[in-house]
Design a protein around this motif. Sequence first.
Motif: not given
Length: 316
Positions: A238-242
């Motif tokens: 989820t963080l990597t998507f940003a």
Amino acid sequence: MSGIEALADHKRRRIEELIARTADAGGVSLVRDAGRRLLRNPTAIVGGTIIVLFLIVAIFAPLVAPHDPVQRFPELIKDLTVDTIPGATAGHPLGSDPLGRDFASRMIFGARQTLFVGVLATLIGLLLGVLLGAVAGAVGGWIDVLIMRFTDVMLALPSLLLAITLVALASRSTQWTVIIAVAVVNVPIFARLLRGSMLAQRGSDHVLAARALGVKPRNIVLRHMLPNSLTAVIVQATLTFAVAILDAAALSFLGLGDPDINRAEWGLMLGVDGVRYFEVRPELAYFPALAIIVVALGFTLLGEAIREALDPKNRR
């Protein structure tokens, strides 16, 4: 005997009351408890709202956008000059881009393109990272050392610099070169995270019990170690998507992204039109930049909230 029986009966009733109370409360599993705390967390609510709106706009872009993003409008073209780009007019709430196309429609379709790049880059990086991390954590030995030294080399380089290098190695820059470059940059992050989680699972009680019962090592890895190690990896995704959205936008901004000027993508709009015509019409840079920042912030807020909710130390 009657006193002992009375004491046993009292304990039995107390246990039944505790079981009933737990059942009425809906259970105390980590996932349900995390879900309840997410619903009470303002950070998660704000991040989730941003993401939902972003997904709605991206998925239903043909229905939401007022015009075709590649159509050039005569009423906008006639007002285009070297020093003038039309602003908001009737039927075109955000005005024109430098080629006489509806800027609002291009912003809306840009959300779809940004979602496509971010999802694919994150998924490819996640799959490759999970594969490497699972092999390193399950096999160990020289294979573990080899994989981890490889990831250390990749992590030693700044992510954006590594992505630029990978794109520059391609004979021709396309949308897929950006996706692959951003995905490769994220592989070592997932690999190290999963490998660390699997090493922690090796000494857990359920793994030791499975070994004592004679369960095959492959089944221990696939049924016990890997499933219980994926929670942290999913949260990291989820963080990597940003980060993937920001990296893809940065590559497009630097001119290393998709060269197709008809494709509406926020990073490309920011780099090609926004900077070139900033003095003429700065809104061409403001809107794509703001959209990238807000969407990346939404995924970051939700990812951090999920991480806190799933952390057993935060359970009350």
